[in-house]
Design an enzyme around this catalytic site. Structure first.
Site, PDB file in Angstrom:
ATOM      1  CE  LYS A 182      -3.367   2.940   1.163  1.00 13.69           C
ATOM      2  NZ  LYS A 182      -2.535   4.108   1.530  1.00 13.69           N
ATOM      3  N   GLY A 239       4.988   3.953  11.551  1.00 13.28           N
ATOM      4  CA  GLY A 239       4.289   5.235  11.624  1.00 13.28           C
ATOM      5  C   GLY A 239       3.915   5.575  13.053  1.00 13.28           C
ATOM      6  N   GLY A 243      -1.921   5.079  14.255  1.00 12.35           N
ATOM      7  CA  GLY A 243      -2.069   4.275  13.050  1.00 12.35           C
ATOM      8  C   GLY A 243      -1.781   2.807  13.305  1.00 12.35           C
ATOM      9  N   GLY A 244      -0.707   2.536  14.033  1.00  8.87           N
ATOM     10  CA  GLY A 244      -0.364   1.153  14.323  1.00  8.87           C
ATOM     11  C   GLY A 244      -1.413   0.459  15.166  1.00  8.87           C
ATOM     12  CD  GLU A 263      10.164   1.786  13.534  1.00  9.73           C
ATOM     13  OE1 GLU A 263      10.484   2.988  13.490  1.00  9.73           O
ATOM     14  OE2 GLU A 263      10.687   0.916  12.814  1.00  9.73           O
ATOM     15  CB  CYS A 300      11.564   5.718  14.019  1.00 10.46           C
ATOM     16  SG  CYS A 300      12.798   4.777  13.104  1.00 10.46           S
ATOM     17  CD  GLU A 393       7.553   9.525  18.036  1.00 13.01           C
ATOM     18  OE1 GLU A 393       8.451   9.408  17.189  1.00 13.01           O
ATOM     19  OE2 GLU A 393       6.570   8.763  18.096  1.00 13.01           O
TER      20      GLU A 393
END
Length: 526
Positions: A182, A239, A243-244, A263, A300, A393
């Site tokens: 995707k 991301g 989202g995860g 992640e 990240c 974060e």
């Protein structure tokens, strides 16, 4: 560069409308229309992947390695046009993308070597013991086999190395799993160019065409559908925590849940020990500033938290850090949404009690759209310990310096931290030996402990661990960087009392593959 979706290594027309990629630096749309995938396209891609899986998982290691090397060669052949397009779509400088391209092709070749050698399948053989009392032991042989079709979500901050032919894709292909990518909506042209390179590699190598598909969508519909599709056997994502978590929830709602390797978030604390600050304050300040601002802070592993004990030498460190940050030019962020989030969250930091802006970088006015100004804040440890917002974060060139009164407060701070991708210690050797308890606790919080280096910059090698306890990742047993990433896409199967001629080559008595195997508790190539 074609804007059609790629299904079964072929371009496919769709009727779901189109959209364009944005140049975040200029604030204008780029050349090229990219066509949204529909539900039918996703079905076709996964059906082709499932069909291809049954033959691709059985092809010999030499052909699979050839395929991976061909992808690297095809990407290298379009390097100039690829880097130019990736720079326009991401705002990242070409020099940074040159390095990322090298990482992308390098990891393809690294996995090709891994597959060709073959020992990664972890073959274990316990031979029969018919005379054993009170019961005989059967002949049992075990090895890893691929899971099946894998859905890969492209990442925003690595348009090459964590995208269409990035680490997730190559490790899945190396394991024997077809891939449906995707594409990230910010990297449409970059994705299309790499997709074309993979098509060429498929055709030249002769592997099944269904091993690769590439779908475009500027929303969530296709991504959700791919995760919930019964033919999908695993999902990868790099991301945000939001989202995860959404993908993990979707995968858990299936009739047959599947693994999601996500992640998601890390503030990557850097602990500055007193003797190190005393002996080299300027050196450490410059190292920290360089890591904070590298790539506009969009890594990240960006060091979002600095922790130190109050001292006169710390004041020297602060002055040097402020100067290094203040003389760093602003840079374009990856997308307007990422830029807006960074602006909002850094503004909110000053609403926290006793939080002070230490320094910010130079703003290049009227030159770039969506430019980030690096910002470093300070806060006393007591305030940090009582604030959840300060532990969150912020994606971008941001860091927070927490000032403790002593090492006991540093232990209290680290005790509150959640799982991290990295924890960095800036210390003199003799200091480390006095804090073994702290080191033991920190190792429970992270996937990688760094001594006197910086967290930014992740080496692609066998020993790398890029993953950590939640929320850094949702499964700290795995890495998404390095050859260990292949183990996300395989599962163990045991063969009991099979005739040698019917066993997979990796488990046959003669060891026709010449790989390392554990035979009756002895590692050998015999």
């Amino acid at each position: 560069m074609k804007g059609e979706n790629i299904i079964c290594s072929q371009y496919a027309e769709t009727n779901e409308g189109s959209f364009k990629a944005l140049d975040p630096a200029a604030g204008v749309f780029l050349q090229g229309d990219f066509y949204k995938a529909g539900i039918t396209d996703a079905d076709q891609a996964l059906t082709a992947a499932e069909t291809a899986f049954h033959s691709y998982k059985l092809i010999n290691n030499t052909l699979k390695a050839k395929f991976l090397r061909l992808i690297a060669d095809e990407i290298s052949a379009i390097s100039s046009v690829l880097i130019d397009r990736a720079s326009k779509e991401s705002g990242l400088p070409e020099a940074r993308l040159q390095g990322e391209l090298g990482r992308t092709t390098g990891q393809l070749r690294l996995f090709a070597d891994l597959v060709e050698e073959g020992s990664w399948v972890d073959a274990v053989i316990d031979t029969a013991m018919p005379e054993r009392q009170p019961l005989p032991r059967p002949d049992i042989r075990r090895m890893l086999v691929p899971l099946g079709p894998v859905v890969v979500f492209g990442a925003s901050n690595f348009p090459l190395a964590f995208s269409v032919a990035g680490g997730d894709t190559v490790s899945a292909l190396a394991a024997g799993c077809p891939v449906i990518v995707k594409a990230h909506p910010a990297h449409l042209g970059t994705s299309a160019l790499v997709g074309a390179a993979i098509i060429n590699a498929v055709l030249k190598s002769g592997v099944p065409k269904g091993v690769f598909s590439l779908l475009y969508d500027d929303g969530y519909t296709i991504g959700e559908y791919l995760v919930k599709h019964p033919k999908t056997k695993a999902v990868t994502f790099t991301g945000s925590l939001k989202g995860g978590t959404a993908l993990i929830t979707l995968a858990g709602q299936r009739n047959h849940p599947i693994p999601v390797f996500a992640e998601m978030g890390s503030i990557n604390p850097v602990i500055l020990f007193p003797e190190a600050i005393k002996n080299r304050p300027d050196e450490l300040a410059k190292k920290c500033a360089g890591s904070i601002t590298l790539g506009a802070g969009q890594f990240c592993t960006n060091p979002g938290l600095l922790i130190a004990v109050r001292s006169p030498e710390l004041e020297i460190f602060k002055e040097s850090l402020a100067m290094a940050i203040a003389t760093t030019p602003s840079a374009t962020m990856l997308t307007p949404a990422i830029h807006a989030s960074y602006q909002k969250l850094t503004a909110e930091i000053l609403t926290e009690e006793e939080t002070v802006l230490l320094a910010e970088s130079v703003s290049i006015e009227n030159r770039f759209q969506h430019q980030s100004v690096a910002k470093v804040f300070t806060v006393p440890a007591k305030q940090f310990l009582n604030s959840e917002k300060l532990k969150t974060e912020i994606f971008g060139p941001y860091s927070l310096l927490v000032i403790a009164e002593d090492m006991n407060e540093i232990e209290a701070i680290t005790g509150q931290l959640e799982g991290q991708l990295t924890v960095t210690l800036l210390a003199e050797e003799q200091e480390i030996s006095f804090h073994t308890d702290l080191l033991a606790k920190l190792s429970d919080k992270t996937g990688r402990l760094i001594l006197n280096g910086m967290p930014t910059g992740v080496e692609v090698c066998a020993a790398m661990q890029h993953g950590g306890p939640y929320p850094a990742t949702n499964d700290s047993r795995f890495t998404s960087v390095g050859t260990g990433a292949i183990y996300r896409f395989a599962r163990p199967v045991a063969w009991q009392d099979w005739k040698p001629s019917l066993l997979p080559d990796a488990l046959k008595d003669g060891n026709p593959l010449g790989i390392y195997r554990l035979i009756n508790q002895n590692m050998t190539k015999a």
